[in-house]
Design an enzyme around this catalytic site. Structure first.
Site, mmCIF file in Angstrom:
data_model
loop_
_atom_site.group_PDB
_atom_site.id
_atom_site.type_symbol
_atom_site.label_atom_id
_atom_site.label_comp_id
_atom_site.label_asym_id
_atom_site.label_seq_id
_atom_site.Cartn_x
_atom_site.Cartn_y
_atom_site.Cartn_z
ATOM 1 N N ARG A 126 39.356 -114.106 -25.737
ATOM 2 C CA ARG A 126 39.979 -113.950 -27.053
ATOM 3 C C ARG A 126 40.989 -115.060 -27.284
ATOM 4 N NH1 ARG A 126 43.365 -109.860 -27.696
ATOM 5 N NH2 ARG A 126 43.333 -110.016 -29.949
ATOM 6 N N LYS A 191 44.515 -107.027 -15.382
ATOM 7 C CA LYS A 191 43.322 -107.146 -16.224
ATOM 8 C C LYS A 191 42.041 -107.075 -15.379
ATOM 9 C CE LYS A 191 41.491 -109.444 -20.207
ATOM 10 N NZ LYS A 191 41.850 -109.881 -21.523
ATOM 11 N N ARG A 326 52.322 -107.216 -25.885
ATOM 12 C CA ARG A 326 52.758 -107.027 -24.491
ATOM 13 C C ARG A 326 53.903 -106.040 -24.440
ATOM 14 N NH1 ARG A 326 57.156 -110.458 -23.973
ATOM 15 N NH2 ARG A 326 57.151 -112.110 -25.531
HETATM 16 C C1 BTN Z 1 39.167 -111.439 -23.479
HETATM 17 O O1 BTN Z 1 39.767 -112.505 -23.664
HETATM 18 O O2 BTN Z 1 39.747 -110.455 -23.003
HETATM 19 C C2 BTN Z 1 37.706 -111.313 -23.831
HETATM 20 C C3 BTN Z 1 36.822 -111.836 -22.733
HETATM 21 C C4 BTN Z 1 35.341 -111.731 -23.031
HETATM 22 C C5 BTN Z 1 34.502 -112.391 -21.972
HETATM 23 C C6 BTN Z 1 33.042 -112.135 -22.147
HETATM 24 S S1 BTN Z 1 32.088 -112.630 -20.748
HETATM 25 C C7 BTN Z 1 30.620 -112.359 -21.647
HETATM 26 C C8 BTN Z 1 30.870 -112.862 -23.052
HETATM 27 N N1 BTN Z 1 30.596 -114.276 -23.133
HETATM 28 C C9 BTN Z 1 31.700 -114.991 -23.368
HETATM 29 O O3 BTN Z 1 31.735 -116.231 -23.467
HETATM 30 N N2 BTN Z 1 32.745 -114.176 -23.485
HETATM 31 C C10 BTN Z 1 32.368 -112.792 -23.337
#
Ligand code: BTN
Length: 329
Positions: A126, A191, A326
């Site tokens: 994100r 996380k 946060r």
């Molecule tokens: C976050 O930042 O918390 C979201 C992370 C999301 C990661 C997943 S892995 C599968 C899919 N492909 C990506 O490039 N991102 C999501």
């Protein structure tokens, strides 16, 4: 099942995935290639970041082994309804499973697609962040669902995805999980996973939502050392390596039916469960949106999944992808 680029190395890594030593000679014979070719392929695996241990008299091994994705195991663990609806693509190395899913969506008729990969070279998190995605260790899962009633019907969807993921993990015996708005999956404040939703099409009408899910599964400290926050991995929580194929199937079993019914039921169906998992409920928090910082007390989420924050001026509601939250120290 589709594999990109690495078919030869796939044979090699499948043999090394058991965590035992294999001599160069044995590997060469089994794969029908020279020892020099084995060495070259091992070098390529090492370049991908796969941890390899070599011992002069015993050969090569991957310490601790790897739980590789196996489409036969995944398919045999899908519920009948999901098995009938899913289009499964298991890949080796991709930039991002969300990107692959996005291109399937752009090509049309991607509904029910589930894209999994062993590794992402440019995994997306994100707010423009990178998602650390080492080879063969974690879940990189993207699925596509078509909506036709405008973006309003997807309100709260990423929160509902978080609820389902937590339920799947709880069913596998993982306790103490929490969600942090909008959709961080936490264990004891660290996380464990994250969710990234992207849209392809016309948000005012008919569009596809790409649901991307990353879960840290069997990741080592070394592999995760670039994560810029406290993190954990399922194997550390459960005390043993987790089968990624089985977990992938269970995630599909949970997520696909939820997506299929979302336009009908919406977030309301998941709100109570989300609030019970809310890591920030009634806590002092700071919300950051651009260069704006709002301090207050988190008061759960609205029926559309917006975050409620109580400040001295009253209660405000926040939604949107570029916001971070946060706990206030
Ligand atoms: C976050 O930042 O918390 C979201 C992370 C999301 C990661 C997943 S892995 C599968 C899919 N492909 C990506 O490039 N991102 C999501």
């Amino acid at each position: 099942m589709a594999f990109t680029q690495l078919d030869n190395k796939r044979d090699l890594i499948t043999r090394l995935a058991d965590g035992h030593y294999h001599s160069g000679e044995e590997l060469g014979e089994e794969l029908g290639i020279s020892r020099a070719a084995v060495w070259k392929q091992l070098q390529k695996l090492s370049d991908l970041g796969v941890e390899l241990d070599s011992c002069k008299r015993r050969g090569y091994r991957i310490p601790g082994g790897l739980s590789l994705l196996d489409s036969t195991i995944i398919k045999s663990n899908l519920s009948p309804a999901v098995a009938a609806a899913v289009a499964l693509t298991v890949l080796e190395l991709v930039k991002s499973t969300n990107e692959v899913a996005m291109s399937l969506a752009r090509d049309g008729d991607a509904g029910g697609s589930v894209v999994l990969a062993e590794m992402q070279s440019a995994g997306k998190g994100r707010r423009g962040r990178t998602w650390v995605s080492p080879y063969g260790r974690n879940i990189y899962f993207s699925t596509v669902h078509h909506f036709s009633g405008g973006a309003a019907v997807t309100q709260g969807l990423s929160l509902a995805v978080g609820v389902i993921v937590v339920q799947v993990l709880q069913d596998m015996g993982v306790g103490d999980l929490r969600l942090k708005w909008p959709n961080d999956i936490l264990w004891h404040g660290k996380k464990l996973g994250g969710i990234l939703l992207e849209i392809s099409g016309d948000p005012a009408g008919s569009f596809d939502v790409i649901v991307g899910l990353g879960i840290n599964v069997n990741m080592s400290l070394r592999e995760g050392n670039e994560i810029g926050q406290q993190w954990t991995t399922l194997s550390d929580i459960t005390g043993s390596a987790v089968d990624r194929s089985l977990l992938s199937a269970r995630l599909a079993n949970g997520l696909l039916p939820m997506l299929a019914a979302y336009e009908k039921y919406g977030f309301e169906r998941y709100r109570k469960a989300w609030q019970q998992l809310d890591s920030c409920l009634d806590q002092a928090v700071v919300l950051t949106a651009g260069d704006q910082h709002i301090t207050g007390v988190a008061r759960g989420v609205t029926e559309s999944g917006a975050l409620r924050i109580e400040t001295p001026e009253g209660c405000s509601e926040f939604s949107g992808g570029e916001i971070s939250l946060r706990a206030r120290q």
